[in-house]
Design an enzyme around this catalytic site. Sequence first.
Site, mmCIF file in Angstrom:
data_model
loop_
_atom_site.group_PDB
_atom_site.id
_atom_site.type_symbol
_atom_site.label_atom_id
_atom_site.label_comp_id
_atom_site.label_asym_id
_atom_site.label_seq_id
_atom_site.Cartn_x
_atom_site.Cartn_y
_atom_site.Cartn_z
ATOM 1 N N CYS A 43 0.875 -1.172 0.000
ATOM 2 C CA CYS A 43 0.000 0.000 0.000
ATOM 3 C C CYS A 43 0.916 1.228 0.000
ATOM 4 O O CYS A 43 1.745 1.376 0.911
ATOM 5 C CB CYS A 43 -0.870 -0.023 1.255
ATOM 6 S SG CYS A 43 -1.738 1.519 1.552
ATOM 7 N N CYS A 60 -1.084 4.060 -6.451
ATOM 8 C CA CYS A 60 -1.887 3.401 -5.417
ATOM 9 C C CYS A 60 -2.086 1.988 -5.925
ATOM 10 O O CYS A 60 -2.358 1.782 -7.118
ATOM 11 C CB CYS A 60 -3.231 4.115 -5.258
ATOM 12 S SG CYS A 60 -4.474 3.186 -4.328
HETATM 13 N N1 DGL Z 1 -3.941 0.692 -1.912
HETATM 14 C C1 DGL Z 1 -3.543 1.786 -1.159
HETATM 15 C C2 DGL Z 1 -2.394 2.587 -1.723
HETATM 16 O O1 DGL Z 1 -1.595 2.023 -2.438
HETATM 17 C C3 DGL Z 1 -4.447 2.548 -0.255
HETATM 18 C C4 DGL Z 1 -5.755 2.991 -0.694
HETATM 19 C C5 DGL Z 1 -6.522 3.540 0.477
HETATM 20 O O2 DGL Z 1 -6.818 2.772 1.383
HETATM 21 O O3 DGL Z 1 -6.816 4.740 0.487
HETATM 22 O O4 DGL Z 1 -2.233 3.744 -1.434
#
Ligand code: DGL
Length: 248
Positions: A70, A177
Site C-alpha cells: 500500500c 496506489c
Molecule cells: N492501496 C492503497 C495505496 O496504495 C491505499 C488505498 C486507500 O486505502 O486509500 O495507497
Amino acid sequence: MKIGIFDSGIGGVTVFTEILKILPDEDYIYYSDSKNNPYGDKSDSEILSICDNIVKFLINNECKAIVIACNTASAKAAEHLRKKYKNLSIIAIEPAYKMVHDYAYSEPTLVMATKGTIESEKFQLLYKNYDNHQTELLPCVGLANIIEEDNKEEIEKYLNYNLKKYVGKVKNVVLGCTHYPLIQDEIKKVLGNVTFFNGAPNLAKHLKNILEKENLLEKGSGTIEFYDSQNSETKKERFIQIIDKTVN
Ligand code: DGL
C-alpha cells in the site's frame, strides 16, 4: 516461515501477483484491512497504529518478511516500522516516479495516488529528486474506495470527471496506489493509449534479492492464506479470482 503482505483491502493483490510470478513456492499470508479502508484520508498517527498492529499479527503468524503493498502505508509508516522491527525485512511499495525519470524523462506525466501519498514527505522528496518538469500530481480522493467496492459505474463516472482535462495531454500515468492497476482498462478508455508505470514488478525482484541475501528463500508449499479484518467472504472470492486470472 511465510511472507506477509498487507494493504487496506484488495489493492495489494496487484503487488502480490507480481511476487507470485517470481516466488511461486514460498508460503504467504495476505492481510486485507477492509475494516480500516480507506487509508488515503487517515492521519499519520492512525496509519502508524493500524500498520503496527498488522505487523504484530503477521509476526505472530510466522512471517519472516513483510511487504507493505500500500503506497499510503509505505509513505507514512515504513520508516517507523523498520526502526521498531529491526530484525525483520520490511519491503515497501512506492509510486514508480523514478522510472519516469529514467525511461520517459521528456514526456508529460500524470501521477495518480491517494491524497495521503501525494502529501507525504516521502513522496514529496521523490518528486523533488526526479521531477521531469512536466508532471501533474492528481490526489484521487475516494477512488481506492470505489475500486474496493468494485463499483464499476462509479469508477467510470469518477474517471470521466477527473481525467477529462488530461486527455491528449499526458503520455504516462504513474499508478501510485496499488488499487489502480485494477482499473488500467478504464483509465485507458478515458485517456487513450498511455503508458503505465507501476512499482510492483520491481518490488517483487527486490524482495527476492533481499530474501536471497539474507538466506531466507525457501521452497515451501506455495500456500496462500487470506485474512480480511472484516471477515469478508466477498473480498476473499475477489482476491482468489484476481490471482487466478493473473497468475494461472
Ligand atoms: N492501496 C492503497 C495505496 O496504495 C491505499 C488505498 C486507500 O486505502 O486509500 O495507497
